[in-house]
Design an enzyme around this catalytic site. Sequence first.
Site, PDB file in Angstrom:
ATOM      1  N   LYS A 194      12.727 -32.550  36.473  1.00  0.00           N
ATOM      2  CA  LYS A 194      11.326 -32.835  36.334  1.00  0.00           C
ATOM      3  C   LYS A 194      11.326 -33.518  34.877  1.00  0.00           C
ATOM      4  O   LYS A 194      11.341 -32.892  33.982  1.00  0.00           O
ATOM      5  CB  LYS A 194      10.162 -31.641  36.262  1.00  0.00           C
ATOM      6  CG  LYS A 194       8.856 -32.218  36.642  1.00  0.00           C
ATOM      7  CD  LYS A 194       7.685 -31.204  36.124  1.00  0.00           C
ATOM      8  CE  LYS A 194       7.399 -31.212  34.605  1.00  0.00           C
ATOM      9  NZ  LYS A 194       6.958 -32.723  34.071  1.00  0.00           N
ATOM     10  N   SER A 248       8.117 -27.927  24.193  1.00  0.00           N
ATOM     11  CA  SER A 248       7.587 -27.264  23.089  1.00  0.00           C
ATOM     12  C   SER A 248       7.699 -25.902  23.116  1.00  0.00           C
ATOM     13  O   SER A 248       7.897 -25.239  24.338  1.00  0.00           O
ATOM     14  CB  SER A 248       5.972 -27.484  23.080  1.00  0.00           C
ATOM     15  OG  SER A 248       5.617 -27.129  24.367  1.00  0.00           O
ATOM     16  N   THR A 251       5.002 -23.983  25.817  1.00  0.00           N
ATOM     17  CA  THR A 251       5.303 -24.318  27.098  1.00  0.00           C
ATOM     18  C   THR A 251       6.749 -23.386  27.521  1.00  0.00           C
ATOM     19  O   THR A 251       6.634 -22.656  28.377  1.00  0.00           O
ATOM     20  CB  THR A 251       5.792 -25.764  27.511  1.00  0.00           C
ATOM     21  OG1 THR A 251       4.538 -26.437  27.185  1.00  0.00           O
ATOM     22  CG2 THR A 251       5.868 -25.857  28.791  1.00  0.00           C
ATOM     23  N   GLU A 269      15.216 -24.998  24.867  1.00  0.00           N
ATOM     24  CA  GLU A 269      15.371 -25.650  23.538  1.00  0.00           C
ATOM     25  C   GLU A 269      14.200 -26.158  23.100  1.00  0.00           C
ATOM     26  O   GLU A 269      13.433 -26.743  23.717  1.00  0.00           O
ATOM     27  CB  GLU A 269      16.296 -26.844  23.841  1.00  0.00           C
ATOM     28  CG  GLU A 269      17.937 -26.609  24.264  1.00  0.00           C
ATOM     29  CD  GLU A 269      18.831 -26.163  22.961  1.00  0.00           C
ATOM     30  OE1 GLU A 269      18.226 -26.019  21.948  1.00  0.00           O
ATOM     31  OE2 GLU A 269      19.831 -25.407  23.318  1.00  0.00           O
ATOM     32  N   CYS A 303      13.317 -33.495  17.828  1.00  0.00           N
ATOM     33  CA  CYS A 303      13.396 -32.006  17.579  1.00  0.00           C
ATOM     34  C   CYS A 303      13.834 -31.434  16.388  1.00  0.00           C
ATOM     35  O   CYS A 303      13.462 -30.535  15.812  1.00  0.00           O
ATOM     36  CB  CYS A 303      13.791 -31.231  18.857  1.00  0.00           C
ATOM     37  SG  CYS A 303      15.691 -31.396  19.063  1.00  0.00           S
ATOM     38  N   GLU A 399       4.655 -27.568  13.910  1.00  0.00           N
ATOM     39  CA  GLU A 399       5.295 -29.011  14.357  1.00  0.00           C
ATOM     40  C   GLU A 399       4.593 -30.253  14.271  1.00  0.00           C
ATOM     41  O   GLU A 399       3.588 -29.941  15.162  1.00  0.00           O
ATOM     42  CB  GLU A 399       6.272 -28.616  15.435  1.00  0.00           C
ATOM     43  CG  GLU A 399       7.206 -29.915  16.115  1.00  0.00           C
ATOM     44  CD  GLU A 399       8.051 -29.699  17.265  1.00  0.00           C
ATOM     45  OE1 GLU A 399       7.229 -29.176  18.188  1.00  0.00           O
ATOM     46  OE2 GLU A 399       9.324 -30.001  17.307  1.00  0.00           O
TER      47      GLU A 399
HETATM   48  P1  NAD Z   1       6.053 -30.074  26.390  1.00  0.00           P
HETATM   49  O1  NAD Z   1       6.504 -28.372  26.215  1.00  0.00           O
HETATM   50  O2  NAD Z   1       4.596 -30.272  26.442  1.00  0.00           O
HETATM   51  O3  NAD Z   1       6.615 -30.486  27.946  1.00  0.00           O
HETATM   52  C1  NAD Z   1       7.933 -30.578  28.303  1.00  0.00           C
HETATM   53  C2  NAD Z   1       8.071 -30.723  29.605  1.00  0.00           C
HETATM   54  O4  NAD Z   1       7.613 -29.498  30.229  1.00  0.00           O
HETATM   55  C3  NAD Z   1       7.337 -31.762  30.473  1.00  0.00           C
HETATM   56  O5  NAD Z   1       8.099 -32.235  31.408  1.00  0.00           O
HETATM   57  C4  NAD Z   1       6.141 -30.988  30.872  1.00  0.00           C
HETATM   58  O6  NAD Z   1       5.551 -31.874  31.871  1.00  0.00           O
HETATM   59  C5  NAD Z   1       6.710 -29.660  31.060  1.00  0.00           C
HETATM   60  N1  NAD Z   1       5.788 -28.464  31.252  1.00  0.00           N
HETATM   61  C6  NAD Z   1       4.693 -28.310  30.583  1.00  0.00           C
HETATM   62  N2  NAD Z   1       4.100 -27.506  30.883  1.00  0.00           N
HETATM   63  C7  NAD Z   1       4.544 -26.781  31.823  1.00  0.00           C
HETATM   64  C8  NAD Z   1       4.488 -25.642  32.734  1.00  0.00           C
HETATM   65  N3  NAD Z   1       3.632 -24.801  32.595  1.00  0.00           N
HETATM   66  N4  NAD Z   1       5.322 -25.223  33.592  1.00  0.00           N
HETATM   67  C9  NAD Z   1       6.668 -26.109  33.619  1.00  0.00           C
HETATM   68  N5  NAD Z   1       6.628 -27.296  33.133  1.00  0.00           N
HETATM   69  C10 NAD Z   1       5.796 -27.633  32.158  1.00  0.00           C
HETATM   70  O7  NAD Z   1       7.088 -30.809  25.397  1.00  0.00           O
HETATM   71  P2  NAD Z   1       7.035 -32.412  25.140  1.00  0.00           P
HETATM   72  O8  NAD Z   1       5.459 -32.605  24.561  1.00  0.00           O
HETATM   73  O9  NAD Z   1       7.265 -33.104  26.228  1.00  0.00           O
HETATM   74  O10 NAD Z   1       8.183 -32.485  23.965  1.00  0.00           O
HETATM   75  C11 NAD Z   1       8.082 -32.385  22.558  1.00  0.00           C
HETATM   76  C12 NAD Z   1       8.516 -30.818  22.357  1.00  0.00           C
HETATM   77  O11 NAD Z   1       9.869 -30.720  22.858  1.00  0.00           O
HETATM   78  C13 NAD Z   1       8.540 -30.979  20.850  1.00  0.00           C
HETATM   79  O12 NAD Z   1       7.995 -29.428  20.623  1.00  0.00           O
HETATM   80  C14 NAD Z   1      10.054 -30.802  20.498  1.00  0.00           C
HETATM   81  O13 NAD Z   1      10.511 -30.137  19.364  1.00  0.00           O
HETATM   82  C15 NAD Z   1      10.805 -30.405  21.698  1.00  0.00           C
HETATM   83  N6  NAD Z   1      12.066 -30.743  21.896  1.00  0.00           N
HETATM   84  C16 NAD Z   1      13.074 -29.692  21.735  1.00  0.00           C
HETATM   85  C17 NAD Z   1      14.340 -30.336  21.668  1.00  0.00           C
HETATM   86  C18 NAD Z   1      15.495 -29.261  21.447  1.00  0.00           C
HETATM   87  O14 NAD Z   1      16.777 -29.618  21.829  1.00  0.00           O
HETATM   88  N7  NAD Z   1      15.331 -28.147  20.898  1.00  0.00           N
HETATM   89  C19 NAD Z   1      14.567 -31.574  21.840  1.00  0.00           C
HETATM   90  C20 NAD Z   1      13.439 -32.303  22.297  1.00  0.00           C
HETATM   91  C21 NAD Z   1      12.186 -32.251  22.084  1.00  0.00           C
END
Ligand code: NAD
Length: 495
Positions: A194, A248, A251, A269, A303, A399
Amino acid sequence: MTSVSLLPAVESVFGRIGSLFIDGAFSAGAGEALKIIDPATEDVIAALPEATGSQVDAAVASADAAFRDKRWSGLRPADRERILFRFAELVERDGEVLAQLETLNQGKSINIARMVDVGASVEYMRYIAGLATKITGLTLDMSIPIIPGGRYHAYTRAEPVGVVAAIAPWNFPMMIALWKVMPALAAGCTVVLKPSEFTPVTALVLAELAIEAGVPAGVFNVVVGRGTTTGTALVQNPAIAKVSFTGSTRTGKAIGHQALDRMARFSLELGGKNPALVLADADPAKIIPGLAAAAFLNSGQVCAALSRIYVERPAYDGLIEGLRQAVGSMTIGSGRDPSMQINPLVSAQHQNAVLLNIARAEQGGAHVFRGQTGPKQGFYVSPALVTGAAADAMIQREEVFGPVLSVTPVDDIEEAIRLANDSPYGLAASIWSNDLGRTMDLIPRIEAGTVYVNTHVPVDPNLPFGGYKQSGLGRDFGPDALAAYTETKSVCVAY
Ligand code: NAD
């Protein structure tokens, strides 16, 4: 420099994709229409109705059937490896189309899209493809004292965990999707991916390329939709054996709780609030390009991006002066123009969140130096350099995930270490100094999954990557990258 013109193959993608890729074919979602937006122009480039709960269940059923009949895990490891190498070749072959799609959908610089989203992904894919033939276990002769004369041989088997739900964010849409899909496939699992609802396009193209490479239909499926609807349906499907999530922390925690409820495996991650320690001996002129790149690469939507600098006071003035010049000279504009260093953020929603963070920092008494202003149309945020923020200000603790960097002078290194570690996050950190002895002493004291020295941000497929504390659970990359997608079975044979 002139902007890249989109290839006809980029336009044609939108004519054939659907919100679901199940059993090797696209189909349309039956849920609410999601607008896919070009962040540089705010134009709607596609409307994809999201996958409903029952459609997600159909995708999982397809992956489950493919897992159970062993059409993928039953192949010889060398055949899985060959197909995955071919998959990497196809991503490389179509690299320019994929890079342009990523720029169009995510807003990022075409340079980054070519070098990182495509270039680094292809290298990563090859590394992981090679691991398909290197899945091993251990062997031992057992000693069981209560059965005299008994002879026992034991060994372990690494078996694919089952159907994997791969959930990806929007900052490096294709690359992070591959960080999950590739090791899952190399281990013999089947997958339902997804992507983020903001940036689903390249994930759908990847699924097509996997089929062309020879991955059997049903092994790699994609569902597009929002987290709270499509994502929840995926995580809650009982046939999902493992959730591999990047996104995030908020989530990630919610997903972890749901997975734990039925003991589905999960790895996370998550976010970071990544500090740099600049020691008094550092030469500002030498380190400023590296610090600026670490904070502003991909417009700060990384990230591991640098977001807080703690600098020993003797180096403070020189550092601030140099960073002001660097931030002030950054060009800002569409990612399709390769000369633009700061590009639009992914969405209006994210643009507003970043602007709110900057405004709150100013209201809290911090000084914010802003770089050049972007075009009126598009989700632009001028790069920002924050000084004078209190240690407990949101800008120092939460963040931001945008082009914002804060700098704080410290009296000594103990204060720097205390402030750097005073965070719920622990993804990445860096030390900038030529004093090797001091630097080596500091490395073990930093609470972060990766510590960089005189650099910040690079990752390598062979180097484990992941978070301490609330930045995650588990590690991507490295020679054990497949361990997150296998179960260990111990076998004991009496003979
Ligand atoms: P997000 O948590 O909003 O969404 C990530 C994914 O999860 C999306 O596909 C979203 O649709 C899905 N999602 C959201 N709620 C969900 C739920 N309840 N159940 C299942 N899936 C759900 O994050 P974002 O805004 O897309 O990305 C940014 C975040 O990602 C930042 O916090 C960043 O630090 C983190 N990130 C971490 C790494 C790492 O390797 N540590 C790498 C890239 C990004």
